[in-house]
Structure formats: structure tokens, C-alpha cells
Design a protein around this motif. Structure first.
Motif, short mmCIF file in Angstrom:
data_model
loop_
_atom_site.label_atom_id
_atom_site.label_comp_id
_atom_site.label_asym_id
_atom_site.label_seq_id
_atom_site.Cartn_x
_atom_site.Cartn_y
_atom_site.Cartn_z
N LEU A 1 0.86 -1.19 0.00
CA LEU A 1 0.00 0.00 0.00
C LEU A 1 0.89 1.23 0.00
O LEU A 1 1.89 1.26 0.71
CB LEU A 1 -0.87 0.01 1.26
N PHE A 2 0.54 2.21 -0.79
CA PHE A 2 1.31 3.46 -0.79
C PHE A 2 0.41 4.57 -0.26
O PHE A 2 -0.72 4.75 -0.73
CB PHE A 2 1.82 3.81 -2.18
N THR A 3 0.91 5.35 0.69
CA THR A 3 0.11 6.42 1.28
C THR A 3 0.85 7.75 1.18
O THR A 3 2.07 7.78 1.26
CB THR A 3 -0.22 6.12 2.76
N GLY A 4 0.08 8.84 0.99
CA GLY A 4 0.74 10.15 0.99
C GLY A 4 -0.09 11.25 0.38
O GLY A 4 -1.29 11.09 0.17
N ILE A 5 0.59 12.36 0.10
CA ILE A 5 -0.09 13.55 -0.40
C ILE A 5 0.10 13.66 -1.92
O ILE A 5 0.97 13.01 -2.50
CB ILE A 5 0.40 14.83 0.30
N ALA A 6 -0.73 14.50 -2.54
CA ALA A 6 -0.63 14.71 -4.00
C ALA A 6 -1.20 16.07 -4.34
O ALA A 6 -1.87 16.72 -3.53
CB ALA A 6 -1.42 13.61 -4.73
N GLY A 7 -0.93 16.48 -5.57
CA GLY A 7 -1.52 17.70 -6.10
C GLY A 7 -2.76 17.34 -6.90
O GLY A 7 -2.74 16.40 -7.70
N SER A 8 -3.86 18.08 -6.69
CA SER A 8 -5.09 17.76 -7.42
C SER A 8 -5.01 18.30 -8.85
O SER A 8 -4.62 19.44 -9.09
CB SER A 8 -6.29 18.36 -6.70
N VAL B 1 8.81 15.51 -10.99
CA VAL B 1 8.70 16.96 -10.81
C VAL B 1 7.53 17.28 -9.88
O VAL B 1 6.50 16.60 -9.90
CB VAL B 1 8.45 17.70 -12.16
N PHE B 2 7.73 18.29 -9.05
CA PHE B 2 6.61 18.81 -8.25
C PHE B 2 5.88 19.80 -9.14
O PHE B 2 6.47 20.77 -9.62
CB PHE B 2 7.16 19.50 -6.99
N VAL B 3 4.61 19.57 -9.41
CA VAL B 3 3.87 20.40 -10.36
C VAL B 3 3.25 21.61 -9.63
O VAL B 3 2.43 21.45 -8.74
CB VAL B 3 2.77 19.59 -11.09
N ALA B 4 3.68 22.79 -10.04
CA ALA B 4 3.17 24.02 -9.44
C ALA B 4 2.91 25.02 -10.56
O ALA B 4 3.42 26.14 -10.57
CB ALA B 4 4.18 24.57 -8.44
N ASP B 5 2.11 24.58 -11.53
CA ASP B 5 1.85 25.41 -12.70
C ASP B 5 0.52 25.00 -13.34
O ASP B 5 0.31 23.81 -13.64
CB ASP B 5 3.00 25.21 -13.71
N GLY B 6 -0.35 25.99 -13.54
CA GLY B 6 -1.69 25.72 -14.08
C GLY B 6 -1.65 25.07 -15.46
O GLY B 6 -2.48 24.22 -15.76
N ASP C 1 -1.18 24.23 -8.65
CA ASP C 1 -1.09 25.53 -9.33
C ASP C 1 0.07 26.34 -8.75
O ASP C 1 0.91 25.80 -8.02
CB ASP C 1 -2.44 26.28 -9.19
N ALA C 2 0.10 27.63 -9.06
CA ALA C 2 1.23 28.46 -8.64
C ALA C 2 1.39 28.51 -7.10
O ALA C 2 2.48 28.79 -6.61
CB ALA C 2 1.05 29.87 -9.19
N ASN C 3 0.31 28.22 -6.35
CA ASN C 3 0.41 28.23 -4.88
C ASN C 3 0.75 26.85 -4.30
O ASN C 3 0.71 26.67 -3.07
CB ASN C 3 -0.93 28.66 -4.26
N ALA C 4 1.05 25.90 -5.18
CA ALA C 4 1.15 24.50 -4.72
C ALA C 4 2.19 24.29 -3.62
O ALA C 4 1.92 23.57 -2.65
CB ALA C 4 1.43 23.59 -5.90
N LEU C 5 3.37 24.91 -3.78
CA LEU C 5 4.42 24.67 -2.78
C LEU C 5 3.99 25.18 -1.40
O LEU C 5 4.15 24.49 -0.39
CB LEU C 5 5.73 25.34 -3.21
N LYS C 6 3.39 26.39 -1.40
CA LYS C 6 2.92 26.98 -0.14
C LYS C 6 1.79 26.12 0.46
O LYS C 6 1.80 25.81 1.64
CB LYS C 6 2.42 28.41 -0.43
N PHE D 1 -1.05 22.45 4.11
CA PHE D 1 -2.06 21.38 4.21
C PHE D 1 -1.43 19.98 4.26
O PHE D 1 -2.13 19.00 4.51
CB PHE D 1 -3.02 21.44 3.03
N GLY D 2 -0.12 19.90 3.97
CA GLY D 2 0.56 18.59 3.88
C GLY D 2 0.32 17.68 5.08
O GLY D 2 -0.13 16.54 4.91
N PRO D 3 0.58 18.16 6.31
CA PRO D 3 0.43 17.27 7.47
C PRO D 3 -1.01 16.73 7.63
O PRO D 3 -1.19 15.53 7.88
CB PRO D 3 0.83 18.16 8.66
#
Ligand code: ADE
Length: 283
Positions: free
Chosen positions: A100-107, A197-202, A246-251, A256-258
Motif C-alpha cells: 500500500l502506498f500512502t501520501g499527499i498529492a496535487g489535485s 517533478v513537483f507540479v506548481a503550474d496551471g 497551481d502556482a500556490n502548490a508549494l505553499k 495542508f501537507g500534514p
């Protein structure tokens, strides 16, 4: 002297390869749980009873009991290569019955917000293929053993999907204070894509959503799914949205990560408890 050494080696080999006979205890199956970062697995390692750490190539694997099930938990690190290394060592050393893999993602799905969960029906690597004048033409990887082309999408194990569906129906998730206001998270089945890549672009977000009909993007799931596919081990990836890529993804991922990591871990914990119940009912 050499004869004694040979005899001893032979006896040892016999001892190691003794098959289990009818009536003898089979070791209880073990479920493996992977997450990329500490925050994604710590809730689960803290919940273990009888925890025991073991290191393989200096990587930490924590064994223990979770909801009546034997489990082994490990942190993969970020990215496909790290994930594949840890998944390979995991399968080799712990022979889990499922991963099983668990974690966060970008929508990538306009209807999915931070806190929402995607249970991955399938995963694909979004950055593998031929880069041509028309851009990236995605295709499946090849097994280094058979040289056969792997599918572009790795399908989740059907039994694990069904168990995740049951957990999703009964789980209470924490509400997240998102930009949409405080909302109770949704859980849906969908497509998760993976890349280095961490996606932070619309723009990139829209492209991934369109090309793969993907709901979420992350950096490890399909790599673990490929290792499991090649070694015929059932696998399921569960991700909770920490941002909307999107552009706010890193922030957003930082804030919200935790909470997102906790939502995903809670679903995994409930699913593992079902596996524990199943094992307990077996004669
Ligand atoms: N993990 C969490 N958010 C992500 C994003 N936006 N891109 C890739 N991986 C992620």
C-alpha cells in the motif's frame, strides 16, 4: 577438512530449504506500507504495537502489528528512483502479500480540493516516453527481465480497491480550512500520475489532466506500482490532496501537507484493519 566444510554447508542448505509440511505453522502474511516522507508514515509507525526496526542497506523498515495485521512500514524518499529502490528491497527482504502506498498529492481535478482523497484505480508515469516536436509521446516502460512493454497504466489490485471502498464509506475525515472555506473531504476513485517533478503550474496541471484523464499528480506511486507489477505483487496507491498543483502548490503543500498525510494514513489504517479481520477469520 574441506570435506567437513562441504558437509556442514550441505547440512545448512538442507535446513534452510526445508519445505513446510501440512499442519506446520505458515508465517502470517505481512502487508507493506510505503510513504515518501516521514510525515506520511509517522502516524502509522506510531500506531504500531510490537514495533521492531530493521535496516536494509541503511534504509529503515519498521515491522509491527497494526489493527491485527502484521505490517512493515518504510519511507521511500521523494521521486521515482528512490521509490523503486525501496520497493525492490522491500519485496526482496519482507515478501509482503500486498503493498500500500500512502501520501499527499496535487489535485488535477477541478472538483478535488486539499483534504480530498483519491484511491488510485490506476497509475501511470507521466514523464516517460519519446520527446518529439509534438511534445512528449507517453508510452509504457519495459521490464528489464522479459523486455516486454509494461502497460502505460498500472491497474490497482481489485481486492484492495474493494477494501478501500469499504473504508471510504465508513471513515470520518477531518475538515480542512481551505480557500473554499472549511469543508469535509470527499473520497473518490480515480487516476494518479507520477513524475520526477513537483507540479506548481496551471498549464502543466491542465495538460496532465487532459492527456491522462488524471485526478492527481505525485512523485512515487507508479514507480512502486511498476515494481509490484513486474514481481506480481498486489498494489494500491492512496493519496490525499495537499494542493491543486497551481502556482500556490508549494505553499499549500507546506500548510495542508500534514493534515492531508493524516487523512491518507487514516484510510490506510482502516483498510489494514480489514485485512487483519480477514486473516483472523481464516481457519
Ligand atoms: N505531491 C504533493 N503535491 C504535489 C504536486 N503538486 N506535484 C507533485 N507531487 C506532489
Amino acid at each position: 577438512m574441506t570435506r567437513f566444510v562441504l558437509l556442514f554447508a550441505l547440512q545448512l542448505a538442507c535446513l534452510i530449504s526445508v519445505p513446510l509440511h501440512a499442519g506446520e505453522e505458515q508465517p502470517a502474511p505481512v502487508t507493506a506500507i510505503l510513504g515518501a516522507m516521514e510525515v506520511e508514515i509517522s502516524i502509522l509507525t506510531k500506531a504500531l504495537t510490537e514495533p521492531a526496526e530493521q535496516s536494509v542497506q541503511q534504509l529503515k523498515f519498521t515491522r509491527g502489528m497494526l489493527g491485527g495485521r502484521r505490517v512493515v512500514i518504510a519511507r521511500t524518499g521523494v521521486g521515482k528512483v528512490n521509490a523503486a529502490i525501496v520497493a525492490t528491497l522491500l519485496l526482496e527482504h519482507f515478501k509482503p502479500s500486498e503493498v500500500l502506498f500512502t501520501g499527499i498529492a496535487g489535485s488535477l481535478n477541478p472538483n478535488m480540493h486539499p483534504g480530498d482523497i483519491v484511491i488510485a484505480e490506476k497509475t501511470a508515469q507521466h514523464d516517460f516516453g519519446d520527446f518529439t516536436a509534438q511534445g512528449l509521446q507517453s508510452k509504457g516502460t519495459r521490464s528489464p527481465v522479459t523486455w516486454k512493454r509494461n502497460p502505460l497504466f498500472f491497474e490497482a489490485d481489485k481486492r484492495l480497491l474493494a477494501l478501500a471502498h469499504v473504508s471510504a464509506g465508513r471513515l470520518k475525515l477531518q475538515a480542512l480550512p481551505t480557500s473554499e472555506g472549511e469543508r469535509t473531504p470527499k473520497i473518490l476513485r480515480g487516476v494518479v500520475v507520477t513524475g520526477d517533478v513537483f507540479v506548481a503550474d496551471g498549464g502543466k496541471k491542465g495538460e496532465l489532466h487532459k492527456t491522462f484523464s488524471a485526478d492527481a499528480v505525485e512523485m512515487e506511486g507508479a514507480a512502486v506500482a511498476q515494481v509490484c507489477y513486474q514481481q506480481n505483487v498486489p498494489c494500491l496507491v492512496i493519496r490525499c490532496m495537499s494542493d491543486v498543483a497551481d502556482a500556490n502548490a508549494l505553499k499549500d503543500a507546506r500548510s495542508f501537507g500534514p493534515a492531508a498525510a493524516e487523512n491518507s494514513a487514516r484510510l490506510i489504517q482502516d483498510l489494514v484493519a480489514q485485512l487483519g479481520d480477514e486473516a483472523g477469520k481464516k481457519p
